[in-house]
Design a protein around this motif. Sequence first.
Motif, PDB file in Angstrom:
ATOM      1  N   SER A   1      21.009  30.811  55.573  1.00 29.20           N
ATOM      2  CA  SER A   1      21.983  30.127  54.787  1.00 29.20           C
ATOM      3  C   SER A   1      21.692  28.323  54.283  1.00 29.20           C
ATOM      4  N   VAL A   2      22.878  28.350  53.430  1.00 29.46           N
ATOM      5  CA  VAL A   2      23.216  27.271  52.590  1.00 29.46           C
ATOM      6  C   VAL A   2      24.311  27.405  51.613  1.00 29.46           C
ATOM      7  N   GLN A   3      24.738  25.907  51.571  1.00 23.98           N
ATOM      8  CA  GLN A   3      25.386  25.839  50.584  1.00 23.98           C
ATOM      9  C   GLN A   3      24.867  25.946  48.561  1.00 23.98           C
ATOM     10  N   PRO A   4      26.197  26.141  48.032  1.00 25.02           N
ATOM     11  CA  PRO A   4      25.691  25.860  46.914  1.00 25.02           C
ATOM     12  C   PRO A   4      25.088  24.707  46.068  1.00 25.02           C
ATOM     13  N   GLY A   5      24.046  24.693  45.491  1.00 26.97           N
ATOM     14  CA  GLY A   5      23.581  23.053  45.435  1.00 26.97           C
ATOM     15  C   GLY A   5      22.638  22.532  46.412  1.00 26.97           C
ATOM     16  N   GLY A   6      22.161  23.325  47.203  1.00 29.82           N
ATOM     17  CA  GLY A   6      21.541  22.994  48.848  1.00 29.82           C
ATOM     18  C   GLY A   6      19.656  23.567  48.246  1.00 29.82           C
ATOM     19  N   SER A   7      19.127  23.455  48.749  1.00 26.36           N
ATOM     20  CA  SER A   7      17.672  23.657  48.530  1.00 26.36           C
ATOM     21  C   SER A   7      17.115  24.258  49.886  1.00 26.36           C
ATOM     22  N   LEU A   8      16.240  25.651  49.688  1.00 23.98           N
ATOM     23  CA  LEU A   8      14.961  26.561  50.670  1.00 23.98           C
ATOM     24  C   LEU A   8      13.741  26.248  50.031  1.00 23.98           C
ATOM     25  N   ARG A   9      13.275  25.978  51.164  1.00 23.02           N
ATOM     26  CA  ARG A   9      11.363  26.609  50.458  1.00 23.02           C
ATOM     27  C   ARG A   9      11.048  27.986  51.189  1.00 23.02           C
ATOM     28  N   LEU A  10      10.830  28.851  50.574  1.00 23.36           N
ATOM     29  CA  LEU A  10       9.992  30.058  51.020  1.00 23.36           C
ATOM     30  C   LEU A  10       8.664  29.783  51.319  1.00 23.36           C
ATOM     31  N   SER A  11       8.210  30.752  52.034  1.00 24.72           N
ATOM     32  CA  SER A  11       6.902  30.540  52.155  1.00 24.72           C
ATOM     33  C   SER A  11       6.007  32.223  52.470  1.00 24.72           C
ATOM     34  N   CYS A  12       4.852  32.352  52.269  1.00 24.97           N
ATOM     35  CA  CYS A  12       4.705  33.480  52.376  1.00 24.97           C
ATOM     36  C   CYS A  12       3.370  33.587  52.981  1.00 24.97           C
ATOM     37  N   ALA A  13       3.026  33.572  54.135  1.00 23.71           N
ATOM     38  CA  ALA A  13       1.693  34.123  54.597  1.00 23.71           C
ATOM     39  C   ALA A  13       0.645  35.350  54.209  1.00 23.71           C
ATOM     40  N   ALA A  14      -0.672  35.284  53.999  1.00 23.85           N
ATOM     41  CA  ALA A  14      -1.101  35.949  53.350  1.00 23.85           C
ATOM     42  C   ALA A  14      -1.750  36.507  54.483  1.00 23.85           C
ATOM     43  N   SER A  15      -2.350  38.190  54.901  1.00 18.60           N
ATOM     44  CA  SER A  15      -3.778  38.053  55.523  1.00 18.60           C
ATOM     45  C   SER A  15      -3.968  39.643  55.187  1.00 18.60           C
ATOM     46  N   GLY A  16      -5.053  39.725  54.933  1.00 20.78           N
ATOM     47  CA  GLY A  16      -6.204  41.014  55.546  1.00 20.78           C
ATOM     48  C   GLY A  16      -6.601  41.565  53.981  1.00 20.78           C
ATOM     49  N   PHE A  17      -6.950  40.249  53.013  1.00 20.91           N
ATOM     50  CA  PHE A  17      -7.416  41.162  51.665  1.00 20.91           C
ATOM     51  C   PHE A  17      -7.319  39.996  50.996  1.00 20.91           C
ATOM     52  N   SER A  18      -7.831  39.633  49.896  1.00 24.81           N
ATOM     53  CA  SER A  18      -8.600  38.738  49.226  1.00 24.81           C
ATOM     54  C   SER A  18      -7.355  37.744  47.870  1.00 24.81           C
ATOM     55  N   PHE A  19      -7.120  37.008  48.594  1.00 26.00           N
ATOM     56  CA  PHE A  19      -5.658  36.658  48.442  1.00 26.00           C
ATOM     57  C   PHE A  19      -6.111  35.421  47.498  1.00 26.00           C
ATOM     58  N   ILE A  20      -7.339  35.471  47.125  1.00 23.00           N
ATOM     59  CA  ILE A  20      -7.305  34.280  45.398  1.00 23.00           C
ATOM     60  C   ILE A  20      -7.569  35.531  44.853  1.00 23.00           C
ATOM     61  N   THR A  21      -7.780  35.949  45.075  1.00 22.06           N
ATOM     62  CA  THR A  21      -8.410  37.080  43.922  1.00 22.06           C
ATOM     63  C   THR A  21      -6.947  38.010  43.194  1.00 22.06           C
ATOM     64  N   TYR A  22      -5.711  38.081  43.901  1.00 15.86           N
ATOM     65  CA  TYR A  22      -4.517  37.928  43.587  1.00 15.86           C
ATOM     66  C   TYR A  22      -3.410  37.485  42.957  1.00 15.86           C
ATOM     67  N   ALA A  23      -3.153  37.746  42.167  1.00 14.97           N
ATOM     68  CA  ALA A  23      -2.332  37.135  41.328  1.00 14.97           C
ATOM     69  C   ALA A  23      -0.215  37.608  42.118  1.00 14.97           C
ATOM     70  N   MET A  24       0.242  36.846  42.259  1.00 15.57           N
ATOM     71  CA  MET A  24       1.062  36.444  43.594  1.00 15.57           C
ATOM     72  C   MET A  24       2.799  36.700  42.722  1.00 15.57           C
ATOM     73  N   SER A  25       3.730  36.280  43.591  1.00 12.61           N
ATOM     74  CA  SER A  25       5.174  36.676  42.525  1.00 12.61           C
ATOM     75  C   SER A  25       5.944  36.941  44.032  1.00 12.61           C
ATOM     76  N   TRP A  26       7.026  36.515  43.799  1.00 11.02           N
ATOM     77  CA  TRP A  26       8.800  36.281  44.192  1.00 11.02           C
ATOM     78  C   TRP A  26       9.306  37.536  43.700  1.00 11.02           C
TER      79      TRP A  26
END
Length: 116
Positions: A11-36
């Motif tokens: 939860s954050v107030q308007p105007g604030g910032s957050l940084r989302l992270s996504c940890a990947a495993s079990g596949f060849s990550f470097i060959t995949y395009a990633m998106s949110w």
Amino acid sequence: QVQLVESGGGSVQPGGSLRLSCAASGFSFITYAMSWYRQAPGQERELIAAISSDGGSTTYTNDVKGRFTISRDNTKNMVFLQMNSLKPDDTAVYYCNARRGISQYRGQGTQVTVSS
């Protein structure tokens, strides 16, 4: 076993910032395009940011362009979403997605709530 695990929501107030992270495993990550993606209550899931497999190309939906930045670290199998100048309309569950051709994986999501 393929896993995409998102973190960094909250939860954050308007105007604030957050940084989302996504940890990947079990596949060849470097060959995949990633998106949110995100899905707000009562809304369809929407693609908001994407990055090519080598990190050299990024795209954003107009709603987040200039406020959000997608990046990836292929040495750590991680993708990030830096979110600045957050607005109440950014409230949603945010999902990490991996895609290569017809092969696609998605995480369980992390909640982001922007409210005063």
